[in-house]
Motif scaffolding. Sequence first.
Motif, PDB file in Angstrom:
ATOM      1  N   TYR A  60       0.805  -1.218   0.000  1.00 18.93           N
ATOM      2  CA  TYR A  60       0.000   0.000   0.000  1.00 18.93           C
ATOM      3  C   TYR A  60       0.841   1.272   0.000  1.00 18.93           C
ATOM      4  CZ  TYR A  60      -3.167  -3.685   1.435  1.00 18.93           C
ATOM      5  OH  TYR A  60      -3.871  -4.861   1.500  1.00 18.93           O
ATOM      6  N   ALA A  61       2.106   1.159  -0.347  1.00 18.23           N
ATOM      7  CA  ALA A  61       3.010   2.317  -0.442  1.00 18.23           C
ATOM      8  C   ALA A  61       3.184   3.026   0.892  1.00 18.23           C
ATOM      9  CB  ALA A  61       2.544   3.297  -1.529  1.00 18.23           C
ATOM     10  N   TRP A  62       3.190   2.258   1.988  1.00 19.55           N
ATOM     11  CA  TRP A  62       3.498   2.853   3.284  1.00 19.55           C
ATOM     12  C   TRP A  62       5.010   3.049   3.337  1.00 19.55           C
ATOM     13  CZ3 TRP A  62       0.582   0.090   7.874  1.00 19.55           C
ATOM     14  CH2 TRP A  62      -0.801   0.209   7.693  1.00 19.55           C
ATOM     15  N   THR A  63       5.447   4.248   3.105  1.00 20.28           N
ATOM     16  CA  THR A  63       6.886   4.534   3.114  1.00 20.28           C
ATOM     17  C   THR A  63       7.223   5.778   3.928  1.00 20.28           C
ATOM     18  OG1 THR A  63       6.662   5.779   1.046  1.00 20.28           O
ATOM     19  CG2 THR A  63       7.273   3.451   0.857  1.00 20.28           C
ATOM     20  N   ASP A  64       6.235   6.572   4.298  1.00 22.20           N
ATOM     21  CA  ASP A  64       6.472   7.856   4.966  1.00 22.20           C
ATOM     22  C   ASP A  64       7.312   7.733   6.231  1.00 22.20           C
ATOM     23  OD1 ASP A  64       4.654   8.457   3.008  1.00 22.20           O
ATOM     24  OD2 ASP A  64       3.181   9.363   4.329  1.00 22.20           O
ATOM     25  N   LYS A  65       7.060   6.746   7.041  1.00 21.68           N
ATOM     26  CA  LYS A  65       7.749   6.644   8.331  1.00 21.68           C
ATOM     27  C   LYS A  65       9.233   6.358   8.180  1.00 21.68           C
ATOM     28  CE  LYS A  65       4.530   7.732  11.146  1.00 21.68           C
ATOM     29  NZ  LYS A  65       4.518   9.100  11.607  1.00 21.68           N
ATOM     30  N   HIS A  66       9.672   5.899   7.024  1.00 22.08           N
ATOM     31  CA  HIS A  66      11.098   5.668   6.820  1.00 22.08           C
ATOM     32  C   HIS A  66      11.878   6.981   6.775  1.00 22.08           C
ATOM     33  CE1 HIS A  66      11.251   1.327   6.360  1.00 22.08           C
ATOM     34  NE2 HIS A  66      10.047   1.431   5.830  1.00 22.08           N
ATOM     35  N   GLU A  67      11.173   8.082   6.557  1.00 23.03           N
ATOM     36  CA  GLU A  67      11.819   9.397   6.523  1.00 23.03           C
ATOM     37  C   GLU A  67      11.938  10.017   7.916  1.00 23.03           C
ATOM     38  OE1 GLU A  67       9.590  11.720   3.696  1.00 23.03           O
ATOM     39  OE2 GLU A  67       9.699  10.124   2.209  1.00 23.03           O
ATOM     40  N   MET A  68      11.258   9.458   8.903  1.00 27.69           N
ATOM     41  CA  MET A  68      11.274   9.997  10.256  1.00 27.69           C
ATOM     42  C   MET A  68      12.609   9.663  10.932  1.00 27.69           C
ATOM     43  SD  MET A  68       8.570   9.070  13.310  1.00 27.69           S
ATOM     44  CE  MET A  68       7.565  10.453  13.731  1.00 27.69           C
ATOM     45  N   PRO A  69      13.266  10.642  11.542  1.00 26.23           N
ATOM     46  CA  PRO A  69      14.513  10.352  12.258  1.00 26.23           C
ATOM     47  C   PRO A  69      14.282   9.305  13.360  1.00 26.23           C
ATOM     48  CG  PRO A  69      14.231  12.717  11.984  1.00 26.23           C
ATOM     49  CD  PRO A  69      12.941  12.070  11.546  1.00 26.23           C
ATOM     50  N   ARG A  70      15.247   8.412  13.543  1.00 23.23           N
ATOM     51  CA  ARG A  70      15.098   7.293  14.482  1.00 23.23           C
ATOM     52  C   ARG A  70      14.827   7.752  15.909  1.00 23.23           C
ATOM     53  NH1 ARG A  70      13.993   5.178  10.286  1.00 23.23           N
ATOM     54  NH2 ARG A  70      15.334   3.718   9.224  1.00 23.23           N
ATOM     55  N   ASP A  71      15.463   8.843  16.351  1.00 24.00           N
ATOM     56  CA  ASP A  71      15.225   9.307  17.725  1.00 24.00           C
ATOM     57  C   ASP A  71      13.788   9.817  17.882  1.00 24.00           C
ATOM     58  OD1 ASP A  71      15.866  11.511  16.085  1.00 24.00           O
ATOM     59  OD2 ASP A  71      16.752  12.639  17.741  1.00 24.00           O
ATOM     60  N   GLU A  72      13.247  10.485  16.855  1.00 18.39           N
ATOM     61  CA  GLU A  72      11.846  10.934  16.903  1.00 18.39           C
ATOM     62  C   GLU A  72      10.898   9.741  16.895  1.00 18.39           C
ATOM     63  OE1 GLU A  72      10.591  13.916  14.060  1.00 18.39           O
ATOM     64  OE2 GLU A  72      12.564  14.885  14.194  1.00 18.39           O
ATOM     65  N   MET A  73      11.208   8.738  16.068  1.00 14.47           N
ATOM     66  CA  MET A  73      10.357   7.560  16.007  1.00 14.47           C
ATOM     67  C   MET A  73      10.371   6.814  17.341  1.00 14.47           C
ATOM     68  SD  MET A  73      10.235   4.405  13.318  1.00 14.47           S
ATOM     69  CE  MET A  73      10.271   5.526  11.958  1.00 14.47           C
ATOM     70  N   THR A  74      11.540   6.687  17.932  1.00 13.48           N
ATOM     71  CA  THR A  74      11.642   6.024  19.235  1.00 13.48           C
ATOM     72  C   THR A  74      10.808   6.761  20.276  1.00 13.48           C
ATOM     73  OG1 THR A  74      13.818   5.116  18.737  1.00 13.48           O
ATOM     74  CG2 THR A  74      13.238   5.319  21.069  1.00 13.48           C
ATOM     75  N   ALA A  75      10.926   8.081  20.321  1.00 13.04           N
ATOM     76  CA  ALA A  75      10.153   8.871  21.275  1.00 13.04           C
ATOM     77  C   ALA A  75       8.655   8.692  21.054  1.00 13.04           C
ATOM     78  CB  ALA A  75      10.535  10.348  21.176  1.00 13.04           C
ATOM     79  N   TRP A  76       8.242   8.626  19.801  1.00 13.69           N
ATOM     80  CA  TRP A  76       6.821   8.457  19.467  1.00 13.69           C
ATOM     81  C   TRP A  76       6.324   7.080  19.878  1.00 13.69           C
ATOM     82  CZ3 TRP A  76       4.966   5.992  14.613  1.00 13.69           C
ATOM     83  CH2 TRP A  76       3.582   6.062  14.489  1.00 13.69           C
ATOM     84  N   VAL A  77       6.986   6.013  19.447  1.00 16.34           N
ATOM     85  CA  VAL A  77       6.470   4.662  19.729  1.00 16.34           C
ATOM     86  C   VAL A  77       6.586   4.300  21.201  1.00 16.34           C
ATOM     87  CG1 VAL A  77       6.848   3.837  17.376  1.00 16.34           C
ATOM     88  CG2 VAL A  77       8.569   3.363  19.133  1.00 16.34           C
ATOM     89  N   GLN A  78       7.452   5.003  21.943  1.00 13.74           N
ATOM     90  CA  GLN A  78       7.613   4.707  23.369  1.00 13.74           C
ATOM     91  C   GLN A  78       6.878   5.712  24.263  1.00 13.74           C
ATOM     92  OE1 GLN A  78      11.793   4.177  24.266  1.00 13.74           O
ATOM     93  NE2 GLN A  78      11.929   2.378  22.952  1.00 13.74           N
TER      94      GLN A  78
END
Length: 188
Positions: A60-78
């Motif tokens: 389904y072309a889910w690719t947007d989250k690959h552009e998110m910096p890892r530290d921001e993604m970690t903060a979000w998912v945690q």
Amino acid sequence: MHAYKAGETIEYRVTWLEMTERPRFGWPSLPLGRDAMLLRADTPPWWYFLALYDAVGRDYAWTDKHEMPRDEMTAWVQDPDVALYTLMGRGWPQGFFMLDWREAGICDLAYFGLVPEAVGTGMGSWLLKTAILTGWERETTRKMTVNTCTLDHPRALIQYQRMGFQPVRTEVHSRVLTRDQVFLQPLL
């Protein structure tokens, strides 16, 4: 079926939906003959979220989250107001959902889906009902939101509506595809 090549710019429709009261349905039972469990991740690492995101969203072309910096993604998912649930069956992840309560009074169904091998097994309705009721379990929830688009599974929008979500707006967006894609429905 509509095929597109990596590098092509496509336009697609995004629909935002809301549910302003807890639905009347009760907690669902697993479909007959299905053995599965739902696990809530405790402070998941960014890569775990991305593994589920890719497994569910690759078609389904889910690719947007690959552009998110890892530290921001970690903060979000945690974040304590974000919850990631994995549907496990036959020893492997069959789908997931993510709930986001960071906005006061709102639970956003941020992500939801099944891996391709689990689509059509009856688990989708069970998982969606469970996600919705889990979102409403917090006493502070006054509204649930979700969005979907024409890049997603062709039944996504109608499933959300069947569960009680009402469309509140649509927009046309565009993106450049990062890989070849085949979509099962018209994008506009």
